[in-house]
Structures are given as structure tokens and as C-alpha cells.
Design an enzyme around this catalytic site. Sequence first.
Site, PDB file in Angstrom:
ATOM      1  N   ASP A  20      21.717 -22.396  32.479  1.00 56.29           N
ATOM      2  CA  ASP A  20      22.151 -21.669  31.543  1.00 56.29           C
ATOM      3  C   ASP A  20      23.049 -22.752  30.892  1.00 56.29           C
ATOM      4  OD1 ASP A  20      22.970 -19.444  29.794  1.00 56.29           O
ATOM      5  OD2 ASP A  20      24.718 -19.320  31.021  1.00 56.29           O
ATOM      6  N   SER A  21      23.743 -22.394  29.753  1.00 54.53           N
ATOM      7  CA  SER A  21      24.676 -23.092  29.168  1.00 54.53           C
ATOM      8  C   SER A  21      25.899 -23.292  29.663  1.00 54.53           C
ATOM      9  CB  SER A  21      24.762 -22.836  27.745  1.00 54.53           C
ATOM     10  OG  SER A  21      25.399 -21.666  27.701  1.00 54.53           O
TER      11      SER A  21
ATOM     12  N   CYS B 178      19.120 -18.120  29.928  1.00 51.81           N
ATOM     13  CA  CYS B 178      20.045 -18.226  28.600  1.00 51.81           C
ATOM     14  C   CYS B 178      18.971 -17.888  27.499  1.00 51.81           C
ATOM     15  CB  CYS B 178      20.177 -19.776  28.541  1.00 51.81           C
ATOM     16  SG  CYS B 178      21.054 -20.256  27.076  1.00 51.81           S
TER      17      CYS B 178
ATOM     18  N   GLU C 220      33.497 -17.977  29.485  1.00 46.30           N
ATOM     19  CA  GLU C 220      33.511 -19.438  30.006  1.00 46.30           C
ATOM     20  C   GLU C 220      34.829 -19.624  30.466  1.00 46.30           C
ATOM     21  OE1 GLU C 220      31.501 -21.634  30.753  1.00 46.30           O
ATOM     22  OE2 GLU C 220      29.879 -20.343  30.300  1.00 46.30           O
TER      23      GLU C 220
ATOM     24  N   CYS D 228      22.332 -11.861  25.863  1.00 43.24           N
ATOM     25  CA  CYS D 228      23.018 -13.159  26.089  1.00 43.24           C
ATOM     26  C   CYS D 228      23.352 -13.038  27.446  1.00 43.24           C
ATOM     27  CB  CYS D 228      24.127 -13.487  25.195  1.00 43.24           C
ATOM     28  SG  CYS D 228      25.299 -14.850  25.827  1.00 43.24           S
TER      29      CYS D 228
ATOM     30  N   HIS E 289      25.528 -14.047  29.186  1.00 45.18           N
ATOM     31  CA  HIS E 289      27.104 -13.822  29.517  1.00 45.18           C
ATOM     32  C   HIS E 289      27.737 -12.788  29.345  1.00 45.18           C
ATOM     33  CE1 HIS E 289      26.994 -18.476  28.817  1.00 45.18           C
ATOM     34  NE2 HIS E 289      28.373 -18.477  29.148  1.00 45.18           N
TER      35      HIS E 289
HETATM   36  N1  DGL Z   1      24.134 -17.566  27.966  1.00 48.78           N
HETATM   37  C1  DGL Z   1      23.609 -17.966  26.938  1.00 48.78           C
HETATM   38  C2  DGL Z   1      22.409 -16.959  26.163  1.00 48.78           C
HETATM   39  O1  DGL Z   1      22.071 -16.154  26.890  1.00 48.78           O
HETATM   40  C3  DGL Z   1      23.999 -18.808  25.915  1.00 48.78           C
HETATM   41  C4  DGL Z   1      25.773 -18.756  25.258  1.00 48.78           C
HETATM   42  C5  DGL Z   1      25.903 -19.832  24.524  1.00 48.78           C
HETATM   43  O2  DGL Z   1      26.009 -20.955  25.317  1.00 48.78           O
HETATM   44  O3  DGL Z   1      26.302 -19.945  23.278  1.00 48.78           O
HETATM   45  O4  DGL Z   1      22.414 -17.095  25.117  1.00 48.78           O
END
Ligand code: DGL
Length: 268
Positions: free
Chosen positions: A9-10, A72, A151, A183, A185
Site C-alpha cells: 500500500d502507499s 491500495c 497516516e 480506500c 485507509h
Molecule cells: N490506501 C490507499 C487506497 O486504498 C491509498 C491512499 C493514498 O495514498 O492516497 O487508495
Amino acid sequence: MQQAIAILDSGVGGLTVVREVMRQLPQEKVIYFGDTARTPYGPRQAEEVVEFTLQIVQYLTQFNPKMVVIACNTATALAVRAIRASVTIPVLGVIHPGARAAIKSTRNGRVGVIGTENTIKSGAYQHALQMISPNLKVESLACPHLVPIVEQGLFRSAEAWETVRTSLAPLRTSSIDCLILGCTHYPFLSEAISEVMGTGVKLINSAEETAREISAILYHRGQLAASGDVPVHQFFCSGDPAKFQHIAQEWLGDQIAHTPVVWQMARL
Ligand code: DGL
């Protein structure tokens, strides 16, 4: 040596998928990469997201994983094809599993999707949903302010609740009966999201369906971990390792309390 499932993931968002993978597949070894130095991917140029994701996959392949999970949505929307072309092992993204979970859940055929700017702009969820169920009505909304809060580890703060409330305001009058957390997150914020959207809207987190699909792929390939295998998980991040480890330990809790874990910082 046990072959791992590589998950990326990012940043810390993919840990929401890791937790479910560990719950459903406790014998599987996980190697995770969070690109915390370069998060968020949501507002970046598409080419950049593809390049970063390819770098991470290349890094992870040194460990000879048996499959790659792009935990992600942004990277799935923009880079899944490039990743599939770059490796010979199965590559699974999170968008189709999320779409399937929503299709299973909706009763009125109106589905909401929240995600990063890139994910929403790509139309990937709309496409994945309507490919299976063409008559579904999809309402999409980009929520760019949520990832930075997660984050920073502030997902339980008052600021987080306020940002969720403001970000979701455009959806509150809609008639959707389920909302895809598009997302990885966002499950960190699901309590706040759920309160803002109310009990009539079911939240869809693709982690559960993704873990189920990993399980099915490995089963069909005869690659499930042998019974009695005790995995040693590895976690890499590209940014501040202490911050990453703190969030990961808080989120994964019991899943890693009694399992050996290696934490490392990685430069790409
Ligand atoms: N967790 C990520 C997603 O599912 C990326 C969020 C990001 O880096 O902007 O899109």
C-alpha cells in the site's frame, strides 16, 4: 522456507487487509510494504503511481512471494495491469472484491463509493460494479482529507470525526444503502463514517472479500500454507519506522501479539 503473500500500500492503509488475511489465514506468512515516505498516492500523477507500485513489487519479489496483493485502491485502479505484466505470480487488487461485496449487500441497488481523487477519477468502481450489475446506481465521492489523518495516527481524534463529517456531507442526503470504503485507509475511520452515514447505510470494507479471494486462489493453486506452519511476518516501510510500527501494532493487535514479526525500513 515458507513462501509469503506480498501485500502493499502507499502507507498504513493496507494493514486493514493484512488484519483480515491474518484472521482468515493464520498460517500464511505476510510480507508487507507501506510506502509511508511517499504517501499519499491519491493526488499524484497516474504515471508516478504506476512507477512507485512497480518499484515496490520489484522490491518484494526478492523474497519470492507466491502472490501479490495490491491493498491500495489507487494503485489497483492505476497500476494493476502494469503489475500483472511485470510478474508471473497471481496479482490481486482490492477493487473487484469490494465491488462484489457491495453487490452482495445492496437491497435498493444504490451504492456509494468513497475513495481518493485518483480512484474516483478513474471510474474503476463504477466500471467494476456495472460490469457485473449494469442497473446499479453508483454515487462516487473523493475524500482527499482522510488519508493524511490516518497516516498521522490521528484516526481516533476529534479532528478525525470532524473531517469525516465534512467530507461525507454530500452523501448524507442520498438514498444509498451501502457505502464502499474505496480506500484501504478508511476502515481506520469506520466508527466515525458509520455514525455520520447512519444505520441505514452498510459500510463495505473490501478486506474481508479480498482475504477470501486470496484463500480461494491459493487453494486452487495448491499453495495454501501447510497445517502447523508458523509464519514469521515481515513489515517494511519507506518512512518513519517508529510511527509505522506504532500504528501497525495498534491496528493488528492480537493478530501479531503471539507471532514473530520483523520490522524493517526499506529504501527503494
Ligand atoms: N490506501 C490507499 C487506497 O486504498 C491509498 C491512499 C493514498 O495514498 O492516497 O487508495
